[in-house]
Design a protein around this motif. Structure first.
Motif, PDB file in Angstrom:
ATOM      1  N   ILE A  94     108.228  42.777  39.529  1.00  0.00           N
ATOM      2  CA  ILE A  94     107.080  42.899  40.445  1.00  0.00           C
ATOM      3  C   ILE A  94     106.421  44.266  40.261  1.00  0.00           C
ATOM      4  N   ILE A  95     107.257  45.311  40.218  1.00  0.00           N
ATOM      5  CA  ILE A  95     106.721  46.676  40.072  1.00  0.00           C
ATOM      6  C   ILE A  95     105.902  46.783  38.784  1.00  0.00           C
ATOM      7  N   GLU A  96     106.428  46.165  37.739  1.00  0.00           N
ATOM      8  CA  GLU A  96     105.788  46.274  36.435  1.00  0.00           C
ATOM      9  C   GLU A  96     104.553  45.373  36.299  1.00  0.00           C
ATOM     10  N   ASN A  97     104.676  44.127  36.749  1.00  0.00           N
ATOM     11  CA  ASN A  97     103.628  43.141  36.468  1.00  0.00           C
ATOM     12  C   ASN A  97     102.602  42.956  37.573  1.00  0.00           C
ATOM     13  N   ILE A  98     102.972  43.292  38.815  1.00  0.00           N
ATOM     14  CA  ILE A  98     102.024  43.118  39.918  1.00  0.00           C
ATOM     15  C   ILE A  98     101.933  44.435  40.696  1.00  0.00           C
ATOM     16  N   PRO A  99     101.537  45.517  40.022  1.00  0.00           N
ATOM     17  CA  PRO A  99     101.545  46.828  40.699  1.00  0.00           C
ATOM     18  C   PRO A  99     100.571  46.900  41.868  1.00  0.00           C
ATOM     19  N   GLY A 100      99.535  46.053  41.832  1.00  0.00           N
ATOM     20  CA  GLY A 100      98.575  46.039  42.938  1.00  0.00           C
ATOM     21  C   GLY A 100      98.280  44.622  43.359  1.00  0.00           C
ATOM     22  N   TYR A 101      98.077  44.426  44.664  1.00  0.00           N
ATOM     23  CA  TYR A 101      97.770  43.070  45.138  1.00  0.00           C
ATOM     24  C   TYR A 101      97.002  43.156  46.446  1.00  0.00           C
ATOM     25  N   GLU A 102      95.874  42.496  46.480  1.00  0.00           N
ATOM     26  CA  GLU A 102      95.015  42.473  47.677  1.00  0.00           C
ATOM     27  C   GLU A 102      94.822  43.873  48.258  1.00  0.00           C
ATOM     28  N   GLY A 103      94.603  44.835  47.374  1.00  0.00           N
ATOM     29  CA  GLY A 103      94.310  46.192  47.826  1.00  0.00           C
ATOM     30  C   GLY A 103      95.533  47.021  48.171  1.00  0.00           C
ATOM     31  N   TYR A 104      96.717  46.421  48.096  1.00  0.00           N
ATOM     32  CA  TYR A 104      97.925  47.190  48.397  1.00  0.00           C
ATOM     33  C   TYR A 104      98.550  47.697  47.110  1.00  0.00           C
ATOM     34  N   ASP A 105      99.046  48.937  47.181  1.00  0.00           N
ATOM     35  CA  ASP A 105      99.738  49.534  46.052  1.00  0.00           C
ATOM     36  C   ASP A 105     101.187  49.016  46.085  1.00  0.00           C
ATOM     37  N   ILE A 106     101.357  47.812  45.558  1.00  0.00           N
ATOM     38  CA  ILE A 106     102.649  47.120  45.653  1.00  0.00           C
ATOM     39  C   ILE A 106     103.764  47.909  44.967  1.00  0.00           C
ATOM     40  N   ALA A 107     103.478  48.468  43.785  1.00  0.00           N
ATOM     41  CA  ALA A 107     104.507  49.228  43.063  1.00  0.00           C
ATOM     42  C   ALA A 107     105.013  50.384  43.920  1.00  0.00           C
ATOM     43  N   ARG A 108     104.073  51.090  44.566  1.00  0.00           N
ATOM     44  CA  ARG A 108     104.454  52.238  45.388  1.00  0.00           C
ATOM     45  C   ARG A 108     105.278  51.784  46.595  1.00  0.00           C
ATOM     46  N   PHE A 109     104.832  50.710  47.233  1.00  0.00           N
ATOM     47  CA  PHE A 109     105.554  50.187  48.407  1.00  0.00           C
ATOM     48  C   PHE A 109     106.944  49.671  48.032  1.00  0.00           C
ATOM     49  N   MET A 110     107.044  49.037  46.873  1.00  0.00           N
ATOM     50  CA  MET A 110     108.354  48.543  46.413  1.00  0.00           C
ATOM     51  C   MET A 110     109.302  49.721  46.225  1.00  0.00           C
ATOM     52  N   ASN A 111     108.792  50.783  45.583  1.00  0.00           N
ATOM     53  CA  ASN A 111     109.607  51.972  45.336  1.00  0.00           C
ATOM     54  C   ASN A 111     109.963  52.698  46.624  1.00  0.00           C
ATOM     55  N   LEU A 112     109.041  52.646  47.567  1.00  0.00           N
ATOM     56  CA  LEU A 112     109.230  53.337  48.845  1.00  0.00           C
ATOM     57  C   LEU A 112     110.250  52.619  49.720  1.00  0.00           C
ATOM     58  N   PHE A 113     110.101  51.299  49.845  1.00  0.00           N
ATOM     59  CA  PHE A 113     110.944  50.545  50.770  1.00  0.00           C
ATOM     60  C   PHE A 113     112.207  49.983  50.118  1.00  0.00           C
ATOM     61  N   LEU A 114     112.023  49.217  49.065  1.00  0.00           N
ATOM     62  CA  LEU A 114     113.150  48.443  48.523  1.00  0.00           C
ATOM     63  C   LEU A 114     114.069  49.230  47.583  1.00  0.00           C
ATOM     64  N   SER A 115     113.469  49.954  46.633  1.00  0.00           N
ATOM     65  CA  SER A 115     114.273  50.611  45.583  1.00  0.00           C
ATOM     66  C   SER A 115     115.423  51.455  46.121  1.00  0.00           C
ATOM     67  N   PRO A 116     115.221  52.294  47.161  1.00  0.00           N
ATOM     68  CA  PRO A 116     116.341  53.131  47.632  1.00  0.00           C
ATOM     69  C   PRO A 116     117.500  52.320  48.215  1.00  0.00           C
ATOM     70  N   THR A 117     117.262  51.062  48.573  1.00  0.00           N
ATOM     71  CA  THR A 117     118.324  50.258  49.195  1.00  0.00           C
ATOM     72  C   THR A 117     119.182  49.509  48.155  1.00  0.00           C
ATOM     73  N   LEU A 118     118.733  49.497  46.898  1.00  0.00           N
ATOM     74  CA  LEU A 118     119.440  48.716  45.873  1.00  0.00           C
ATOM     75  C   LEU A 118     120.715  49.399  45.385  1.00  0.00           C
ATOM     76  N   GLU A 119     120.596  50.665  45.098  1.00  0.00           N
ATOM     77  CA  GLU A 119     121.735  51.433  44.569  1.00  0.00           C
ATOM     78  C   GLU A 119     122.966  51.367  45.493  1.00  0.00           C
ATOM     79  N   PRO A 120     122.817  51.614  46.824  1.00  0.00           N
ATOM     80  CA  PRO A 120     123.995  51.542  47.704  1.00  0.00           C
ATOM     81  C   PRO A 120     124.681  50.169  47.673  1.00  0.00           C
ATOM     82  N   VAL A 121     123.884  49.096  47.533  1.00  0.00           N
ATOM     83  CA  VAL A 121     124.473  47.750  47.439  1.00  0.00           C
ATOM     84  C   VAL A 121     125.300  47.667  46.160  1.00  0.00           C
TER      85      VAL A 121
END
Ligand code: HEC
Length: 175
Positions: A94-121
């Protein structure tokens, strides 16, 4: 006496049919048949095909997240590790292929919200710390929903779905 043999006559009739159908095709594809007004529509359609739908990609992410959670719930280390790898791959995609969607910076939001939660899992899972992994998974799913809220899709509420198996699949760990 027929100078043409039976075979030759057949070849001529087949040739005739071929010419007739070639003519019909030719007549049906006269220039000007395609209305010019259809061109922008076709271009838009093509653009849509080229850009992956975020909802489809999110569906994939949900699918693997749920299968991972079921495998975790069953304490099936190999299967949970396999599906968590797919969760990460779906998120990276998603980060790579859909970095933007309907005006939202999806890549940035993915990195902000989801990415930090993956490593601890991943860390908890690698050490088979089941309770810790379960807790971190709940936090990861919370992050999914936080991002939905942040991108005007708060109505999409996902859950870990532990012990809620809708699949024709046995998640139990081997004996
Ligand atoms: C970038 C922030 C963001 C993150 C992080 C995020 N989502 Fe989404 N999600 C969205 C947006 C935006 C949509 C709406 C997409 C659209 O309008 O096409 C969506 C839609 C969805 C949908 C609806 C599509 C469907 O197939 O039913 C599901 C389910 C979903 N997300 C699951 C998840 C899961 C599971 C996670 C976490 C593992 C997650 N999302 C993380 C932004 C996010």
């Amino acid at each position: 006496m027929n100078i043409f043999g039976n075979g030759t006559a057949r070849i001529f009739s087949i040739l005739g049919l071929f010419i007739a159908s070639a003519l019909i095709i030719q007549c049906n594809s006269q220039p000007g048949e395609e209305p010019v007004s259809e061109q922008p529509q076709q271009a838009a359609q093509k653009a849509k095909q080229d850009t992956p739908e975020l909802a489809d990609a999110m569906g994939q992410l949900q699918y693997y997240t749920h299968k991972y959670a079921l495998a975790l719930d069953a304490r099936n280390h190999e299967l949970a590790t396999f599906y968590f790898h797919e969760v990460r791959a779906a998120a990276d995609g998603i980060i790579e292929n859909i970095p933007g969607y309907e005006g939202y910076d999806i890549a940035r939001f993915m990195n902000l919200f989801l990415s930090p939660t993956l490593e601890p899992v991943e860390t908890a899972l690698a050490s088979r710390n089941w309770e810790e992994a379960r807790q971190r998974t709940i936090e990861m799913v919370d992050a999914c929903n936080s991002c939905h809220n942040a991108t005007s899709h708060g109505f999409v509420k996902v859950t870990p779905g532990f012990s809620d198996n809708p699949y024709n699949q046995d998640f139990s760990a081997p004996e």
